[in-house]
Enzyme design. Sequence first.
Site, mmCIF file in Angstrom:
data_model
loop_
_atom_site.group_PDB
_atom_site.id
_atom_site.type_symbol
_atom_site.label_atom_id
_atom_site.label_comp_id
_atom_site.label_asym_id
_atom_site.label_seq_id
_atom_site.Cartn_x
_atom_site.Cartn_y
_atom_site.Cartn_z
ATOM 1 N N VAL A 166 0.831 -1.210 0.000
ATOM 2 C CA VAL A 166 0.000 0.000 0.000
ATOM 3 C C VAL A 166 0.863 1.257 0.000
ATOM 4 C CG1 VAL A 166 -1.705 1.315 1.331
ATOM 5 C CG2 VAL A 166 -1.942 -1.170 1.109
ATOM 6 N N ASP A 167 1.897 1.263 0.815
ATOM 7 C CA ASP A 167 2.777 2.424 0.938
ATOM 8 C C ASP A 167 3.476 2.725 -0.390
ATOM 9 O OD1 ASP A 167 3.715 4.484 2.478
ATOM 10 O OD2 ASP A 167 4.991 3.267 3.758
#
Length: 655
Positions: free
Chosen positions: A397-398
């Site tokens: 996600v990051d």
Amino acid sequence: MLTENSSLSGSDTDYADFCRSSSVLDRAIASAKDSLLGLQNPAGYWVFELEADCTIPAEYILMMHYMDEIDPALQRKIANFLRGRQSADGSHPLYTGGDGDLSCTVKTYYALKLAGDSPDAAHMRKARLWILAQGGAAKANVFTRIMLAMFEQIPWRAVPFIPVEIMLLPRWFPFHPDKISYWSRTVMVPLSILCSNRVKARNPLEIGIPELFIRPPAQEKRYFSHVNTRLGKAILVLDRIGLLMEPLIPGFVRRQATARAQDWFMARLNGYDGLGGIFTAMVNAYEAMDYLGISADNEQRQIARAAIDKLLVVKGDTAYCQPCVSPVWDTGLAVLALQEVERHGREPHSGQSIKTALDWLARKQLRDEPGDWQVQRPNLRGGGWAFQFGNSYYPDVDDTAVVAYAMMQSDSPEFAGNIRRAANWIAGMQSKNGGYGAFDVDNTHYFLNQIPFADHGALLDPPTADVSARCIMLLGKLGNRHPDYRDVIDRCMAYLRKQQEADGSWFGRWGSNYIYGTWSVLLGFEAVGVDKQDPGIRKAVVWLKSKQREDGGWGEGNISYHDAGIRGEFSTGTAFHTSLALLALLAAGEVGCGEVEAGVDYLLKSQRVHGFWEDEYFNAPGFPKFFYLKYHGYDKFFPLWALARYRNEIRRRVL
């Protein structure tokens, strides 16, 4: 630099001050930019070393002896690296300057003894005395004790019960592989095969370490003395009952479970990038393939070994093994730094480098590949990026937020589809509390951190402020054009406000530590358009300024993960933390303050002749309190980003 009392109203005096300081700043930025561009791979990406403590290179030597696949020349180089990392007291720490760690020191000692170091050598004697003073190898953590059991140094009762039958449990059961983090899943599934079958290392030299135990391992009765909570003790009782009942498991059940575990990890071997893209999972899978009878000339097995060897860093007469590699993360952040440099007029060479990098990233986006996250979000279509070169089951996600944000800043219509897919995927990965984990959704079964296997306390991937902030950094920029993200942003903002500490900072799960977390959130708030006078922002600014050192820099050690009372403090400043603090303050509108000027001066004075900065210290946790990392790119692109952002803010206000 402009002084604290300088006005930014655009007067002739301010302009003269700016011109005098700008040439120094421009030269520093140009030098760092040229050096960074020089490290770009022709394919378009950047990848810097990702160093961990001595556990990983020690485990590489242990793997060679487990498999009887010993490369003497490579072993000698790794041993040289391990000896060079020993502290004065004989121990090996989890990060530069940290206290000694028992498990790391035990593994390093064993690896060096396997490599031929005599127990009577001075460095080995110092390590042994330190280990014994901590209670001996019997007090080591679970992963170390599993290794010792495989090498027949301790009995199997000394390790948690990890039956392969976990693969047959229904998802509603209190424990299930889908309820733990991706890294725990990829490590545990092949490990369950090894533990269930009590595998034995080949250990061709038959080397042991009985000298590291205070009492004979067979007589030791306190292998689980670290379990001290009521819930933990209750689960330990169940664990011991399960171990006693294991002989009653029917053979056909074990065979079925083993087949399911094998199918699971073989489907995720991930080619030359390895299972989960992480060293420990790769080694467990490789050793499990050996136990399962997959021959040495099998192509998948050979690729699995090659994936492990790709993590090696060999420099002259030393070598170490990385825990994983970070090309997507490194490339995304390097592009953000270069975009800031070129914000007001792109130089052709830089522009082409940015375009080449974004093109490479665009090709790396995962579309509709299968992923474990789809268990929680079965109707969500893929659109993220992994951390590594390849890791299709586990997009990050990051990384996805950073890469899509860089593409959005390029203003190139050719990336519109990539951005939209990434944003939709991120929006769909939001947890119930409004925050974001790194890989999983609602991975918050906290009671599982009480099981004996989880003595590292890092079995889960819950939402954290830093990852959540990166998500609103992306979605906030898209919010005006795509109002369908508004509810996601509002829920995430509410989560972040709840996560702010009483002193104004935010915890940083994936970077050391509160300075990193606060930088993350303030950039996210800026992207969303939060007013600079917002009380949360003002409180964070006061905290950041209070942590500036007398030399103008900022620093923070990993000790703040163990003692939050010293958050934002360290024995020295670092270019990395100074850059984060500057970027955070600039995002909060503090361009004209004395703290920013002093921070910029700190970076200018500490820049080396080659254009980069050199931070000695580790700068991120893999798992807080248990495993730490040094991103070798952080002291290269973050200072460049900070200086360029400062220059752009000054130009915007003065000119």
